[in-house]
Design a protein around this motif. Sequence first.
Motif, PDB file in Angstrom:
ATOM      1  N   GLU A  93       0.823  -1.207   0.000  1.00  0.00           N
ATOM      2  CA  GLU A  93       0.000   0.000   0.000  1.00  0.00           C
ATOM      3  C   GLU A  93       0.856   1.254   0.000  1.00  0.00           C
ATOM      4  O   GLU A  93       0.575   2.215  -0.726  1.00  0.00           O
ATOM      5  CB  GLU A  93      -0.911  -0.018   1.220  1.00  0.00           C
ATOM      6  CG  GLU A  93      -1.875   1.157   1.277  1.00  0.00           C
ATOM      7  CD  GLU A  93      -2.782   1.089   2.490  1.00  0.00           C
ATOM      8  OE1 GLU A  93      -3.568   2.025   2.677  1.00  0.00           O
ATOM      9  OE2 GLU A  93      -2.686   0.090   3.232  1.00  0.00           O
ATOM     10  N   ARG A  94       1.910   1.261   0.819  1.00  0.00           N
ATOM     11  CA  ARG A  94       2.797   2.429   0.851  1.00  0.00           C
ATOM     12  C   ARG A  94       3.492   2.626  -0.490  1.00  0.00           C
ATOM     13  O   ARG A  94       3.655   3.763  -0.957  1.00  0.00           O
ATOM     14  CB  ARG A  94       3.834   2.260   1.957  1.00  0.00           C
ATOM     15  CG  ARG A  94       3.247   2.369   3.353  1.00  0.00           C
ATOM     16  CD  ARG A  94       4.315   2.196   4.400  1.00  0.00           C
ATOM     17  NE  ARG A  94       3.785   2.296   5.751  1.00  0.00           N
ATOM     18  CZ  ARG A  94       4.495   2.133   6.855  1.00  0.00           C
ATOM     19  NH1 ARG A  94       5.791   1.859   6.762  1.00  0.00           N
ATOM     20  NH2 ARG A  94       3.924   2.232   8.036  1.00  0.00           N
ATOM     21  N   SER A  95       3.923   1.530  -1.107  1.00  0.00           N
ATOM     22  CA  SER A  95       4.576   1.644  -2.409  1.00  0.00           C
ATOM     23  C   SER A  95       3.615   2.211  -3.455  1.00  0.00           C
ATOM     24  O   SER A  95       3.983   3.070  -4.258  1.00  0.00           O
ATOM     25  CB  SER A  95       5.084   0.274  -2.844  1.00  0.00           C
ATOM     26  OG  SER A  95       5.679   0.337  -4.117  1.00  0.00           O
ATOM     27  N   ALA A  96       2.354   1.763  -3.392  1.00  0.00           N
ATOM     28  CA  ALA A  96       1.370   2.296  -4.334  1.00  0.00           C
ATOM     29  C   ALA A  96       1.122   3.782  -4.101  1.00  0.00           C
ATOM     30  O   ALA A  96       0.990   4.572  -5.043  1.00  0.00           O
ATOM     31  CB  ALA A  96       0.063   1.522  -4.201  1.00  0.00           C
ATOM     32  N   MET A  97       1.080   4.204  -2.820  1.00  0.00           N
ATOM     33  CA  MET A  97       0.891   5.621  -2.511  1.00  0.00           C
ATOM     34  C   MET A  97       2.057   6.454  -3.019  1.00  0.00           C
ATOM     35  O   MET A  97       1.876   7.551  -3.545  1.00  0.00           O
ATOM     36  CB  MET A  97       0.706   5.804  -1.010  1.00  0.00           C
ATOM     37  CG  MET A  97      -0.613   5.251  -0.477  1.00  0.00           C
ATOM     38  SD  MET A  97      -0.755   5.423   1.307  1.00  0.00           S
ATOM     39  CE  MET A  97      -0.784   7.199   1.444  1.00  0.00           C
ATOM     40  N   ARG A  98       3.289   5.933  -2.833  1.00  0.00           N
ATOM     41  CA  ARG A  98       4.470   6.663  -3.331  1.00  0.00           C
ATOM     42  C   ARG A  98       4.429   6.791  -4.847  1.00  0.00           C
ATOM     43  O   ARG A  98       4.726   7.863  -5.391  1.00  0.00           O
ATOM     44  CB  ARG A  98       5.748   5.960  -2.891  1.00  0.00           C
ATOM     45  CG  ARG A  98       6.124   6.207  -1.436  1.00  0.00           C
ATOM     46  CD  ARG A  98       7.556   5.811  -1.179  1.00  0.00           C
ATOM     47  NE  ARG A  98       7.753   4.387  -1.354  1.00  0.00           N
ATOM     48  CZ  ARG A  98       7.655   3.485  -0.379  1.00  0.00           C
ATOM     49  NH1 ARG A  98       7.336   3.876   0.851  1.00  0.00           N
ATOM     50  NH2 ARG A  98       7.845   2.210  -0.605  1.00  0.00           N
ATOM     51  N   HIS A 100       1.778   6.820  -6.662  1.00  0.00           N
ATOM     52  CA  HIS A 100       0.695   7.763  -6.978  1.00  0.00           C
ATOM     53  C   HIS A 100       1.157   9.205  -6.793  1.00  0.00           C
ATOM     54  O   HIS A 100       0.897  10.073  -7.628  1.00  0.00           O
ATOM     55  CB  HIS A 100      -0.501   7.464  -6.075  1.00  0.00           C
ATOM     56  CG  HIS A 100      -1.676   8.353  -6.343  1.00  0.00           C
ATOM     57  ND1 HIS A 100      -2.369   8.342  -7.538  1.00  0.00           N
ATOM     58  CD2 HIS A 100      -2.272   9.302  -5.567  1.00  0.00           C
ATOM     59  CE1 HIS A 100      -3.334   9.235  -7.487  1.00  0.00           C
ATOM     60  NE2 HIS A 100      -3.310   9.831  -6.297  1.00  0.00           N
ATOM     61  N   ARG A 101       1.878   9.466  -5.682  1.00  0.00           N
ATOM     62  CA  ARG A 101       2.389  10.821  -5.458  1.00  0.00           C
ATOM     63  C   ARG A 101       3.394  11.213  -6.531  1.00  0.00           C
ATOM     64  O   ARG A 101       3.429  12.366  -6.975  1.00  0.00           O
ATOM     65  CB  ARG A 101       3.001  10.927  -4.066  1.00  0.00           C
ATOM     66  CG  ARG A 101       1.971  11.044  -2.948  1.00  0.00           C
ATOM     67  CD  ARG A 101       2.626  11.509  -1.668  1.00  0.00           C
ATOM     68  NE  ARG A 101       3.521  10.503  -1.124  1.00  0.00           N
ATOM     69  CZ  ARG A 101       3.158   9.615  -0.205  1.00  0.00           C
ATOM     70  NH1 ARG A 101       1.924   9.601   0.266  1.00  0.00           N
ATOM     71  NH2 ARG A 101       4.013   8.724   0.245  1.00  0.00           N
ATOM     72  N   ARG A 104       1.575  12.237  -9.566  1.00  0.00           N
ATOM     73  CA  ARG A 104       0.946  13.548  -9.392  1.00  0.00           C
ATOM     74  C   ARG A 104       1.960  14.673  -9.563  1.00  0.00           C
ATOM     75  O   ARG A 104       1.675  15.701 -10.192  1.00  0.00           O
ATOM     76  CB  ARG A 104       0.302  13.633  -8.008  1.00  0.00           C
ATOM     77  CG  ARG A 104      -0.940  12.779  -7.872  1.00  0.00           C
ATOM     78  CD  ARG A 104      -1.496  12.819  -6.475  1.00  0.00           C
ATOM     79  NE  ARG A 104      -1.873  14.164  -6.096  1.00  0.00           N
ATOM     80  CZ  ARG A 104      -2.310  14.486  -4.890  1.00  0.00           C
ATOM     81  NH1 ARG A 104      -2.428  13.564  -3.953  1.00  0.00           N
ATOM     82  NH2 ARG A 104      -2.650  15.732  -4.615  1.00  0.00           N
TER      83      ARG A 104
END
Length: 325
Positions: A93-98, A100-101, A104
């Motif tokens: 999940e953290r890797s996916a958030m990174r 995604h950021r 962006r």
Amino acid sequence: MRPPPRPRTSQRPSRPAAGAGSAGSPARPRPEKGKGSATSQPSGRPGSARSPGRSLERSTGSAASAGSAASPSDAGAGAPGRVSSAMADRLAERSAMRRHRSWRVVVALVLVLALLGGAGWVAGWSDLLALERSEVSVSGEGTTVDADAVREVVEASAGTPLLRIDSGAMRREILGLRGVKDVSVERSWPQGMDVVLTSREPVAAVPDGGRYVLVDAEGVHVGSRQKAPRRLPVVSVPLDDESVGSLQAALAVVAALPTHLAREVEQVSAQTQDDVETVLRDGVSVRWGGAGSLPLKVEVVQTLREVAKDAGVIDVSSPELPVTR
């Protein structure tokens, strides 16, 4: 080896009949009445007959305790698998958030660069911000500057975006025109230019052969006339390199005069830079000396013009000790 104790039942076991025994155990002899032999204790009293039951209870409790103690171990045996799975999910999940950021940030940078590029193209290359001839404003030309010549210099850049117009080069070209003392060139967005001139206004006419050269307060030639203008005094100083100091002193005196007194001056002469003399239209001669202390000299002359109205000569070369005659 002692056999395990038999389970304890809620009902009291019936006593087997005399002489009868179980199939697997010998019959216990029944004691005879009246004999002095020891008799067995009744079954209802607490005795050794209940010891096996108590042993059974203790062993059963120990087994239950052992079972309950073993349960956390069994539960813990499966814990590492569950923790590892949860940690892996969290890391994913953290890797996916990174990611995604990061996307962006990349998208935001692309948008900013696109906007800057578009703004730069509009400002520097499109016709939206190009100079229009109808938007050129020229002011302050005075009496000696050719406004059409100034406008021609500015309008040469028509059609060029304002951001790409070299206002410094335009200013230098305008300063080279006749009668221009100073100029301010500013962009007037979105499509105009504002030009504010400071003209060189003539303060005297200097005889030069068969004509009169118009000069400003700094001695710069701003024009010529066949006849001397009535509103300007005539400065009788040669226009050569040897008389530059005398001409500058005479022009300084003329420039320091207030408007009403300057209109009365008809002629100015200077043999040297310390011997400036003006002749007024009513014939009064004013000897100024040099160009020093001019504000005080002007004040003294104005006072003496009112006090000594019949004076033909006013000498203020030493303003602290003026002389009239």
